[in-house]
Design a protein around this motif. Structure first.
Motif, PDB file in Angstrom:
ATOM      1  N   SER A  32       0.838  -1.190   0.000  1.00 18.95           N
ATOM      2  CA  SER A  32       0.000   0.000   0.000  1.00 18.95           C
ATOM      3  C   SER A  32       0.877   1.245   0.000  1.00 18.95           C
ATOM      4  O   SER A  32       0.661   2.161   0.772  1.00 18.95           O
ATOM      5  CB  SER A  32      -0.931  -0.003   1.221  1.00 18.95           C
ATOM      6  OG  SER A  32      -1.834  -1.070   1.168  1.00 18.95           O
ATOM      7  N   GLN A  33       1.872   1.247  -0.869  1.00 14.35           N
ATOM      8  CA  GLN A  33       2.753   2.399  -0.922  1.00 14.35           C
ATOM      9  C   GLN A  33       2.001   3.637  -1.386  1.00 14.35           C
ATOM     10  O   GLN A  33       1.039   3.557  -2.124  1.00 14.35           O
ATOM     11  CB  GLN A  33       3.965   2.142  -1.819  1.00 14.35           C
ATOM     12  CG  GLN A  33       3.659   1.968  -3.286  1.00 14.35           C
ATOM     13  CD  GLN A  33       3.571   0.521  -3.703  1.00 14.35           C
ATOM     14  OE1 GLN A  33       3.088  -0.301  -2.937  1.00 14.35           O
ATOM     15  NE2 GLN A  33       4.044   0.223  -4.891  1.00 14.35           N
ATOM     16  N   VAL A  34       2.471   4.767  -0.941  1.00 12.19           N
ATOM     17  CA  VAL A  34       1.848   6.036  -1.297  1.00 12.19           C
ATOM     18  C   VAL A  34       2.202   6.376  -2.734  1.00 12.19           C
ATOM     19  O   VAL A  34       3.366   6.316  -3.129  1.00 12.19           O
ATOM     20  CB  VAL A  34       2.315   7.155  -0.339  1.00 12.19           C
ATOM     21  CG1 VAL A  34       1.820   8.513  -0.814  1.00 12.19           C
ATOM     22  CG2 VAL A  34       1.821   6.866   1.075  1.00 12.19           C
ATOM     23  N   ILE A  35       1.199   6.735  -3.523  1.00 12.67           N
ATOM     24  CA  ILE A  35       1.429   7.086  -4.926  1.00 12.67           C
ATOM     25  C   ILE A  35       1.117   8.556  -5.208  1.00 12.67           C
ATOM     26  O   ILE A  35       1.418   9.053  -6.292  1.00 12.67           O
ATOM     27  CB  ILE A  35       0.590   6.198  -5.870  1.00 12.67           C
ATOM     28  CG1 ILE A  35      -0.912   6.361  -5.576  1.00 12.67           C
ATOM     29  CG2 ILE A  35       1.023   4.740  -5.760  1.00 12.67           C
ATOM     30  CD1 ILE A  35      -1.819   5.684  -6.585  1.00 12.67           C
ATOM     31  N   ALA A  36       0.507   9.237  -4.233  1.00  9.47           N
ATOM     32  CA  ALA A  36       0.220  10.665  -4.425  1.00  9.47           C
ATOM     33  C   ALA A  36       0.001  11.331  -3.080  1.00  9.47           C
ATOM     34  O   ALA A  36      -0.497  10.708  -2.133  1.00  9.47           O
ATOM     35  CB  ALA A  36      -1.002  10.865  -5.313  1.00  9.47           C
ATOM     36  N   HIS A  37       0.385  12.601  -3.013  1.00  8.34           N
ATOM     37  CA  HIS A  37       0.108  13.441  -1.852  1.00  8.34           C
ATOM     38  C   HIS A  37      -0.819  14.554  -2.303  1.00  8.34           C
ATOM     39  O   HIS A  37      -0.571  15.217  -3.314  1.00  8.34           O
ATOM     40  CB  HIS A  37       1.400  14.035  -1.290  1.00  8.34           C
ATOM     41  CG  HIS A  37       2.314  13.021  -0.664  1.00  8.34           C
ATOM     42  ND1 HIS A  37       2.289  12.726   0.679  1.00  8.34           N
ATOM     43  CD2 HIS A  37       3.265  12.231  -1.213  1.00  8.34           C
ATOM     44  CE1 HIS A  37       3.185  11.799   0.945  1.00  8.34           C
ATOM     45  NE2 HIS A  37       3.803  11.474  -0.188  1.00  8.34           N
ATOM     46  N   VAL A  38      -1.879  14.773  -1.546  1.00 14.44           N
ATOM     47  CA  VAL A  38      -2.836  15.850  -1.837  1.00 14.44           C
ATOM     48  C   VAL A  38      -3.006  16.638  -0.546  1.00 14.44           C
ATOM     49  O   VAL A  38      -3.734  16.223   0.358  1.00 14.44           O
ATOM     50  CB  VAL A  38      -4.188  15.302  -2.316  1.00 14.44           C
ATOM     51  CG1 VAL A  38      -5.139  16.449  -2.655  1.00 14.44           C
ATOM     52  CG2 VAL A  38      -4.000  14.402  -3.540  1.00 14.44           C
ATOM     53  N   GLY A  39      -2.333  17.763  -0.450  1.00  9.98           N
ATOM     54  CA  GLY A  39      -2.330  18.478   0.815  1.00  9.98           C
ATOM     55  C   GLY A  39      -1.712  17.605   1.882  1.00  9.98           C
ATOM     56  O   GLY A  39      -0.638  17.027   1.691  1.00  9.98           O
ATOM     57  N   ILE A  84      -7.777  11.864  -6.728  1.00  7.90           N
ATOM     58  CA  ILE A  84      -7.316  13.168  -6.250  1.00  7.90           C
ATOM     59  C   ILE A  84      -8.511  14.064  -5.944  1.00  7.90           C
ATOM     60  O   ILE A  84      -8.566  14.717  -4.893  1.00  7.90           O
ATOM     61  CB  ILE A  84      -6.391  13.823  -7.292  1.00  7.90           C
ATOM     62  CG1 ILE A  84      -5.060  13.069  -7.364  1.00  7.90           C
ATOM     63  CG2 ILE A  84      -6.143  15.296  -6.938  1.00  7.90           C
ATOM     64  CD1 ILE A  84      -4.137  13.543  -8.482  1.00  7.90           C
ATOM     65  N   LEU A  85      -9.483  14.088  -6.854  1.00 12.06           N
ATOM     66  CA  LEU A  85     -10.654  14.935  -6.636  1.00 12.06           C
ATOM     67  C   LEU A  85     -11.440  14.477  -5.415  1.00 12.06           C
ATOM     68  O   LEU A  85     -11.898  15.307  -4.610  1.00 12.06           O
ATOM     69  CB  LEU A  85     -11.549  14.917  -7.875  1.00 12.06           C
ATOM     70  CG  LEU A  85     -12.564  16.052  -7.984  1.00 12.06           C
ATOM     71  CD1 LEU A  85     -11.886  17.415  -7.987  1.00 12.06           C
ATOM     72  CD2 LEU A  85     -13.419  15.893  -9.228  1.00 12.06           C
ATOM     73  N   ASP A  86     -11.601  13.167  -5.246  1.00 11.96           N
ATOM     74  CA  ASP A  86     -12.314  12.671  -4.074  1.00 11.96           C
ATOM     75  C   ASP A  86     -11.554  12.952  -2.787  1.00 11.96           C
ATOM     76  O   ASP A  86     -12.157  13.132  -1.727  1.00 11.96           O
ATOM     77  CB  ASP A  86     -12.583  11.167  -4.214  1.00 11.96           C
ATOM     78  CG  ASP A  86     -13.737  10.866  -5.157  1.00 11.96           C
ATOM     79  OD1 ASP A  86     -14.525  11.789  -5.444  1.00 11.96           O
ATOM     80  OD2 ASP A  86     -13.860   9.715  -5.607  1.00 11.96           O
ATOM     81  N   THR A  87     -10.228  12.987  -2.866  1.00 17.24           N
ATOM     82  CA  THR A  87      -9.424  13.336  -1.692  1.00 17.24           C
ATOM     83  C   THR A  87      -9.635  14.797  -1.318  1.00 17.24           C
ATOM     84  O   THR A  87      -9.745  15.144  -0.137  1.00 17.24           O
ATOM     85  CB  THR A  87      -7.940  13.056  -1.963  1.00 17.24           C
ATOM     86  OG1 THR A  87      -7.763  11.669  -2.270  1.00 17.24           O
ATOM     87  CG2 THR A  87      -7.090  13.408  -0.752  1.00 17.24           C
ATOM     88  N   VAL A  88      -9.701  15.662  -2.325  1.00 21.51           N
ATOM     89  CA  VAL A  88      -9.995  17.083  -2.074  1.00 21.51           C
ATOM     90  C   VAL A  88     -11.366  17.224  -1.422  1.00 21.51           C
ATOM     91  O   VAL A  88     -11.534  17.981  -0.454  1.00 21.51           O
ATOM     92  CB  VAL A  88      -9.932  17.889  -3.390  1.00 21.51           C
ATOM     93  CG1 VAL A  88     -10.468  19.302  -3.188  1.00 21.51           C
ATOM     94  CG2 VAL A  88      -8.497  17.938  -3.907  1.00 21.51           C
ATOM     95  N   ILE A  89     -12.350  16.480  -1.927  1.00 19.61           N
ATOM     96  CA  ILE A  89     -13.702  16.535  -1.357  1.00 19.61           C
ATOM     97  C   ILE A  89     -13.679  16.043   0.092  1.00 19.61           C
ATOM     98  O   ILE A  89     -14.300  16.645   0.976  1.00 19.61           O
ATOM     99  CB  ILE A  89     -14.674  15.690  -2.198  1.00 19.61           C
ATOM    100  CG1 ILE A  89     -14.883  16.336  -3.571  1.00 19.61           C
ATOM    101  CG2 ILE A  89     -16.023  15.533  -1.478  1.00 19.61           C
ATOM    102  CD1 ILE A  89     -15.651  15.471  -4.555  1.00 19.61           C
ATOM    103  N   PRO A 295      -0.909  16.482 -12.239  1.00 24.59           N
ATOM    104  CA  PRO A 295      -2.094  17.080 -12.849  1.00 24.59           C
ATOM    105  C   PRO A 295      -2.092  18.601 -12.775  1.00 24.59           C
ATOM    106  O   PRO A 295      -2.839  19.255 -13.492  1.00 24.59           O
ATOM    107  CB  PRO A 295      -3.249  16.489 -12.037  1.00 24.59           C
ATOM    108  CG  PRO A 295      -2.638  16.156 -10.715  1.00 24.59           C
ATOM    109  CD  PRO A 295      -1.246  15.708 -11.032  1.00 24.59           C
ATOM    110  N   CYS A 296      -1.262  19.159 -11.926  1.00 23.10           N
ATOM    111  CA  CYS A 296      -1.202  20.617 -11.806  1.00 23.10           C
ATOM    112  C   CYS A 296      -0.637  21.265 -13.066  1.00 23.10           C
ATOM    113  O   CYS A 296      -0.796  22.468 -13.280  1.00 23.10           O
ATOM    114  CB  CYS A 296      -0.352  21.023 -10.609  1.00 23.10           C
ATOM    115  SG  CYS A 296      -1.079  20.575  -9.016  1.00 23.10           S
TER     116      CYS A 296
END
Length: 320
Positions: A32-39, A84-89, A295-296
């Motif tokens: 379950s390695q981290v593949i993205a950081h969102v905030g 990513i969008l669901d993480t922001v939500i 994506p930025c």
């Protein structure tokens, strides 16, 4: 672009592994390695694979054939950006104190299991559609978070529109611009005109909607939005006769039950604004290979013609 949850539509597919394409299903991933950081939040490969597995099987069952590298990348990009969008939500839901809890998710899974005739039968049904209990939990949690966040934003938007009307904005023109009752059968293009509603017809509407119409004088509108099954309605009675009421409305969508496919454009714009803010602060980082990179670096759509995206307070209550 960040696709709607469940809206991935790719006709070709490859395995979820980081190596070669294959027409076989991806092997289960134990890490379950981290593949993205969102905030301050993270997205793991396990979360990615839950959605990929579902999309993979759905496409396979739909007759999708094996495609090339571009199709693989497109699928991976769509899934990662939906996460990513669901993480922001979810971060917004946490900020408002409204995030879905494991207890709430478990309760909905239990309800689904009961309707299916037991957990085993539910698992079989889900597997037949490319899903799993983990995928169902992901869907339930994401939907609850989005419904609650969208409800807060809808309250804020409706309040802003009320202020516009209070300063003299014409009701019909305001409805044309801001009402979510749009589409070929909607009333927005007609200035929110619902036509003449008889007593019998009014009874078919949400009770809160009907009560508000009956209480309004001719030419008056509701100073507080009416919270009904469709969201937040601002109502105006344009006429009243023995036959019924002439009614106009401005609907700010916050459906209950909520359907992500009905996500209004103004809410999507508000989410993109939140993503843009994270990008500007350099707080989105992606390490998953073959998933479109950061994506930025991509432009997000401009908000639809509307009032500026609401900036809700951090105190809110869930939708009824």
């Amino acid at each position: 672009m960040f696709p709607r949850r469940g809206g991935v539509a790719i006709v070709a597919m490859c395995a979820v592994g980081l190596a070669a394409c294959s027409s076989n299903q991806p092997a289960p991933v134990t890490t379950s390695q981290v593949i993205a950081h969102v905030g301050s939040a993270t997205i793991t490969l396990a979360q990615f694979n839950v959605r990929y597995q579902s999309a993979f099987t759905s496409i396979e069952q739909g007759g999708g054939g094996q495609g090339g590298a571009a199709a693989v990348t497109a699928l991976r990009v769509a899934i990662l950006r939906s996460l990513i969008l669901d993480t922001v939500i979810r971060q917004k839901a946490i900020e408002f104190g409204l995030a879905a809890t494991t207890t709430e998710v478990a309760a909905e899974v239990a309800t689904d299991a009961k309707q299916a005739g037991g957990v085993t039968k539910l698992q079989t049904e889900l597997a037949g559609a490319g899903g799993s209990i983990a995928q169902l939990e992901d869907e339930i949690s994401s939907n609850l978070n989005e419904q609650r966040v969208e409800d807060v934003f809808a309250q804020q938007r409706a309040a802003q529109i009320e202020k516009m009307l209070a300063t003299g904005a014409p009701f019909a023109a305001t409805a044309k611009t801001y009402s979510d009752d749009s589409g070929t059968t909607g009333t927005a293009s007609k200035g929110g005109d619902l036509g003449l509603l008889t007593t019998a017809q009014l009874k078919t509407y949400d009770p809160a909607f009907a009560a508000a119409v009956e209480s309004l004088a001719v030419g008056a509108y509701t100073k507080t939005p009416v919270h009904d099954a469709g969201g937040y309605d601002i109502l105006m009675v344009s006429s009243k006769t023995a036959q019924g009421w002439g009614v106009r409305h401005i609907l700010i969508y916050a459906g209950n039950p909520y359907n992500v496919t009905d996500r209004p454009n103004w809410f999507t714009a508000a989410l993109f604004s939140a993503v843009d803010a994270l990008c500007a602060a350099n707080e989105i980082h992606v390490s998953l290979p073959n998933a479109g990179g950061n994506p930025c670096a991509l432009a997000t759509p401009s908000p639809s013609p509307a009032i500026s995206s609401p900036k809700p307070t951090t105190t809110a209550t869930p939708a009824a």
